[in-house]
Design an enzyme around this catalytic site. Structure first.
Site, PDB file in Angstrom:
ATOM      1  N   TYR A 178      89.033  60.361  13.768  1.00  0.00           N
ATOM      2  CA  TYR A 178      88.581  60.192  12.394  1.00  0.00           C
ATOM      3  C   TYR A 178      87.694  61.351  11.982  1.00  0.00           C
ATOM      4  CZ  TYR A 178      86.958  57.467   8.324  1.00  0.00           C
ATOM      5  OH  TYR A 178      86.697  56.997   7.064  1.00  0.00           O
ATOM      6  N   PHE A 245      86.986  60.434   1.191  1.00  0.00           N
ATOM      7  CA  PHE A 245      87.501  61.516   2.048  1.00  0.00           C
ATOM      8  C   PHE A 245      87.676  60.915   3.422  1.00  0.00           C
ATOM      9  CE2 PHE A 245      87.189  64.648   5.307  1.00  0.00           C
ATOM     10  CZ  PHE A 245      87.510  65.902   4.788  1.00  0.00           C
ATOM     11  N   GLU A 246      88.879  60.898   3.942  1.00  0.00           N
ATOM     12  CA  GLU A 246      89.009  60.574   5.355  1.00  0.00           C
ATOM     13  C   GLU A 246      90.263  61.190   5.909  1.00  0.00           C
ATOM     14  OE1 GLU A 246      88.627  56.313   5.906  1.00  0.00           O
ATOM     15  OE2 GLU A 246      90.500  55.875   4.908  1.00  0.00           O
ATOM     16  N   ILE A 247      90.134  61.646   7.153  1.00  0.00           N
ATOM     17  CA  ILE A 247      91.277  62.166   7.876  1.00  0.00           C
ATOM     18  C   ILE A 247      91.376  61.286   9.114  1.00  0.00           C
ATOM     19  CG2 ILE A 247      92.262  64.174   9.047  1.00  0.00           C
ATOM     20  CD1 ILE A 247      90.447  65.896   7.229  1.00  0.00           C
TER      21      ILE A 247
END
Ligand code: GDP
Ligand code: MN
Length: 352
Positions: A178, A245-247
């Site tokens: 994450y 915002f997240e990866i």
């Protein structure tokens, strides 16, 4: 090239922007946006900036997701912002709608009380649906099964950094689960019983087996550095990764540990009887079930979603003012990044 912004502990040769994105071997990843037709202008603004910052170089595919069919006008507009591949998905009703088991009248009464206490979006049913969807059914969408990594974007956000490396390949090579940019406290009332419900889950059967022994427990529970002296939410610090915002690595969110816990939370009905945000729920799941070293602060990526920002001091960043969380003095006490750095980065801080 020493001037490349990004993680210094990584072989930059592997991740340089490709000379020909057409033949480039991509990571198994997609850019994801859950949006309404009416948000075409806002998400368009985001994509133009995102293309300039990152995706114009790498051309990862976009996946647009909506609880209603996208209009042809929306699709055409998106295609005018980027020549990367695009897929447009309508969420099956049963993966989006409020479950039949929820008592609508009870929800209305409880949400009136929340609204009286200034909890944002409490009375907006679609917001409850959105949070619940992003936490569970999102990962089960048939069209997303071919992907492992996703990068979530939203309308009207900004990117300030020329990102010269493949962020997805970084995730893959470093086995990160994450990535985030901003850490904030939440309104304790919105997640009042989220932690107690989580404890109930952990205390059932042998569910403690799911807990990662290297989890971010102090960050999750400790409140020593809370500058605004706010209440914790029954033991949860309310510190969370801001999820616009997240990866993420979907293997984690599709895992038995995360999904069993999510199912327990869903069975309480409190995505509707409280106003659990997708960000605090994701954050608790990650803090408990992931190794904290696999959670990465992308401090090198300049990003903002009103009213907060992450603005790195680097040659590749322009258009934002360096500083903690933004220039709005009255918002600074929402920032809990210091807790993350103190409690969760001690092992890794040497490599930055
Ligand atoms: P906030 O950032 O917490 O204020 O919430 P947003 O209004 O930005 O919503 C979060 C994300 O979900 C955004 O990408 C929205 O476009 C999307 N979203 C929220 N509600 C809905 C909805 O009812 N339908 C669709 N299709 N998208 C939604
Ligand atoms: Mn938003």
């Amino acid at each position: 090239n020493q001037k490349i912004a990004g993680p210094k502990d990584f072989d930059l040769d592997l991740i340089r922007a490709p000379s020909d994105p057409g033949t480039y071997e991509h990571a198994n990843a997609t850019i994801v946006a859950l949006v309404r037709n009416s948000e075409a202008i806002g998400i368009g603004r985001t994509i133009r900036k995102f293309e300039r910052s990152f995706n114009g170089k790498f051309k990862y595919p976009y996946t647009f997701i909506n609880d209603e069919p996208f209009s042809d006008k929306f699709k055409k507009k998106m295609q005018s912002y980027s020549d990367a591949p695009m897929e447009f998905i309508t969420i099956p009703r049963e993966l989006w709608d409020r479950p039949e088991s929820i008592d609508a009248k009870k929800q209305d009464e409880l949400m009136q009380i929340m609204e009286d206490h200034d909890v944002g979006y409490a009375k907006m049913l679609s917001y409850h649906n959105m949070c619940r969807f992003y936490l569970g059914n999102f990962y089960l969408l048939p069209e997303l099964q071919k992907y492992r990594y996703y990068w979530r974007i939203e309308p009207n956000v900004d990117f300030y950094t020329d990102i010269k490396y493949d962020v997805f390949k970084y995730m893959e090579a470093k086995k990160r689960i994450y990535g985030f940019t901003i850490n904030l406290y939440d309104i304790d009332r919105s997640v009042e019983t989220l932690w107690p419900e989580t404890l109930k889950f952990l205390n059932k059967g042998d569910n403690y087996k799911y807990v990662n022994k290297n989890g971010a427990f102090q960050w999750l529970l400790d409140d020593l550095q809370n500058p605004r002296n706010a209440k914790t939410a029954n033991g949860y610090s309310t510190c969370h990764f801001w999820s616009n915002f997240e990866i993420g690595d979907m293997n984690f969110f599709r895992s038995e540990a995360y999904m069993e816990w999510f199912k327990h939370l869903d069975s309480t009905g409190k995505f509707y009887y409280e106003r659990w945000g997708d960000a605090p729920v994701h954050s608790i799941g990650l803090a408990l079930f992931a190794d904290k070293k696999d959670i990465h602060w992308f401090r090198d990526i300049g990003y903002s979603h009103d009213p907060y920002l992450n603005c790195p001091h680097s040659d590749d960043t322009s258009g934002c003012k360096t500083g903690l969380l933004g220039q709005w003095e009255h918002l600074l006490d929402q920032n809990c990044m210091a807790n993350w750095i103190d409690y969760s980065m001690e092992d890794t801080i040497g490599i930055y």
